[in-house]
Design a protein around this motif. Sequence first.
Motif, PDB file in Angstrom:
ATOM      1  N   TYR A   4      56.833 100.611  62.295  1.00  0.00           N
ATOM      2  CA  TYR A   4      56.716 101.324  61.031  1.00  0.00           C
ATOM      3  C   TYR A   4      56.916 102.809  61.258  1.00  0.00           C
ATOM      4  O   TYR A   4      56.642 103.329  62.339  1.00  0.00           O
ATOM      5  CB  TYR A   4      55.332 101.099  60.411  1.00  0.00           C
ATOM      6  CG  TYR A   4      55.124  99.692  59.925  1.00  0.00           C
ATOM      7  CD1 TYR A   4      55.800  99.234  58.804  1.00  0.00           C
ATOM      8  CD2 TYR A   4      54.266  98.840  60.585  1.00  0.00           C
ATOM      9  CE1 TYR A   4      55.613  97.945  58.358  1.00  0.00           C
ATOM     10  CE2 TYR A   4      54.071  97.541  60.147  1.00  0.00           C
ATOM     11  CZ  TYR A   4      54.748  97.105  59.031  1.00  0.00           C
ATOM     12  OH  TYR A   4      54.574  95.828  58.595  1.00  0.00           O
ATOM     13  N   ASP A  21      48.323  96.032  58.756  1.00  0.00           N
ATOM     14  CA  ASP A  21      47.321  96.645  57.890  1.00  0.00           C
ATOM     15  C   ASP A  21      46.965  98.062  58.316  1.00  0.00           C
ATOM     16  O   ASP A  21      46.058  98.675  57.784  1.00  0.00           O
ATOM     17  CB  ASP A  21      46.066  95.771  57.807  1.00  0.00           C
ATOM     18  CG  ASP A  21      45.472  95.496  59.184  1.00  0.00           C
ATOM     19  OD1 ASP A  21      46.048  95.957  60.187  1.00  0.00           O
ATOM     20  OD2 ASP A  21      44.446  94.823  59.242  1.00  0.00           O
ATOM     21  N   THR A  22      47.690  98.579  59.291  1.00  0.00           N
ATOM     22  CA  THR A  22      47.454  99.956  59.697  1.00  0.00           C
ATOM     23  C   THR A  22      48.119 100.903  58.700  1.00  0.00           C
ATOM     24  O   THR A  22      49.306 100.792  58.456  1.00  0.00           O
ATOM     25  CB  THR A  22      48.030 100.210  61.102  1.00  0.00           C
ATOM     26  OG1 THR A  22      47.433  99.297  62.005  1.00  0.00           O
ATOM     27  CG2 THR A  22      47.751 101.632  61.545  1.00  0.00           C
ATOM     28  N   LYS A  23      47.334 101.800  58.140  1.00  0.00           N
ATOM     29  CA  LYS A  23      47.883 102.672  57.102  1.00  0.00           C
ATOM     30  C   LYS A  23      48.198 104.076  57.607  1.00  0.00           C
ATOM     31  O   LYS A  23      49.061 104.744  57.074  1.00  0.00           O
ATOM     32  CB  LYS A  23      46.913 102.753  55.931  1.00  0.00           C
ATOM     33  CG  LYS A  23      46.785 101.430  55.192  1.00  0.00           C
ATOM     34  CD  LYS A  23      46.010 101.616  53.895  1.00  0.00           C
ATOM     35  CE  LYS A  23      45.972 100.331  53.088  1.00  0.00           C
ATOM     36  NZ  LYS A  23      45.117  99.310  53.725  1.00  0.00           N
ATOM     37  N   THR A  24      47.491 104.498  58.591  1.00  0.00           N
ATOM     38  CA  THR A  24      47.750 105.838  59.122  1.00  0.00           C
ATOM     39  C   THR A  24      47.689 105.818  60.649  1.00  0.00           C
ATOM     40  O   THR A  24      47.019 104.981  61.255  1.00  0.00           O
ATOM     41  CB  THR A  24      46.714 106.864  58.620  1.00  0.00           C
ATOM     42  OG1 THR A  24      45.413 106.467  59.026  1.00  0.00           O
ATOM     43  CG2 THR A  24      46.754 107.015  57.117  1.00  0.00           C
ATOM     44  N   LYS A  35      50.963 109.121  57.337  1.00  0.00           N
ATOM     45  CA  LYS A  35      50.899 107.945  56.477  1.00  0.00           C
ATOM     46  C   LYS A  35      52.143 107.076  56.625  1.00  0.00           C
ATOM     47  O   LYS A  35      53.235 107.581  56.821  1.00  0.00           O
ATOM     48  CB  LYS A  35      50.781 108.371  55.012  1.00  0.00           C
ATOM     49  CG  LYS A  35      49.425 108.905  54.655  1.00  0.00           C
ATOM     50  CD  LYS A  35      49.365 109.166  53.157  1.00  0.00           C
ATOM     51  CE  LYS A  35      47.987 109.682  52.766  1.00  0.00           C
ATOM     52  NZ  LYS A  35      47.955 110.025  51.325  1.00  0.00           N
ATOM     53  N   LYS A  36      51.933 105.786  56.455  1.00  0.00           N
ATOM     54  CA  LYS A  36      53.032 104.836  56.560  1.00  0.00           C
ATOM     55  C   LYS A  36      54.032 105.051  55.428  1.00  0.00           C
ATOM     56  O   LYS A  36      53.664 105.190  54.278  1.00  0.00           O
ATOM     57  CB  LYS A  36      52.485 103.412  56.513  1.00  0.00           C
ATOM     58  CG  LYS A  36      53.557 102.369  56.722  1.00  0.00           C
ATOM     59  CD  LYS A  36      53.002 101.079  57.275  1.00  0.00           C
ATOM     60  CE  LYS A  36      52.029 100.404  56.353  1.00  0.00           C
ATOM     61  NZ  LYS A  36      51.469  99.192  56.948  1.00  0.00           N
ATOM     62  N   TRP A  50      54.385  93.201  51.397  1.00  0.00           N
ATOM     63  CA  TRP A  50      54.685  93.512  52.805  1.00  0.00           C
ATOM     64  C   TRP A  50      55.311  92.326  53.518  1.00  0.00           C
ATOM     65  O   TRP A  50      55.147  92.148  54.706  1.00  0.00           O
ATOM     66  CB  TRP A  50      53.423  93.968  53.519  1.00  0.00           C
ATOM     67  CG  TRP A  50      53.112  95.357  53.158  1.00  0.00           C
ATOM     68  CD1 TRP A  50      52.101  95.797  52.356  1.00  0.00           C
ATOM     69  CD2 TRP A  50      53.827  96.539  53.561  1.00  0.00           C
ATOM     70  NE1 TRP A  50      52.162  97.153  52.225  1.00  0.00           N
ATOM     71  CE2 TRP A  50      53.186  97.630  52.940  1.00  0.00           C
ATOM     72  CE3 TRP A  50      54.953  96.753  54.358  1.00  0.00           C
ATOM     73  CZ2 TRP A  50      53.637  98.939  53.125  1.00  0.00           C
ATOM     74  CZ3 TRP A  50      55.396  98.044  54.529  1.00  0.00           C
ATOM     75  CH2 TRP A  50      54.731  99.128  53.923  1.00  0.00           C
TER      76      TRP A  50
END
Length: 61
Positions: A4, A21-24, A35-36, A50
């Motif tokens: 990502y 589920d990692t957003k940052t 941020k993604k 997703w």
Amino acid sequence: MPVYEFQCKCGHITEELVRMDTKTVECPKCHGKAKKILSACSFELKGGGWYADGYASSKKK
Ligand SMILES: [Zn+2]
């Protein structure tokens, strides 16, 4: 695991192999939060969410 892209508010873009589920992630430049972001070349909005992996691999050019 998919790669990502993350963009920090400082403008730096970094690519990371992370869980879905990692957003940052931590920005390597300023140690702020990056941020993604969606990569236009590997993701298409087709009622998406997703679940992009299937589309990406079947639509490779
Ligand atoms: Zn930064």
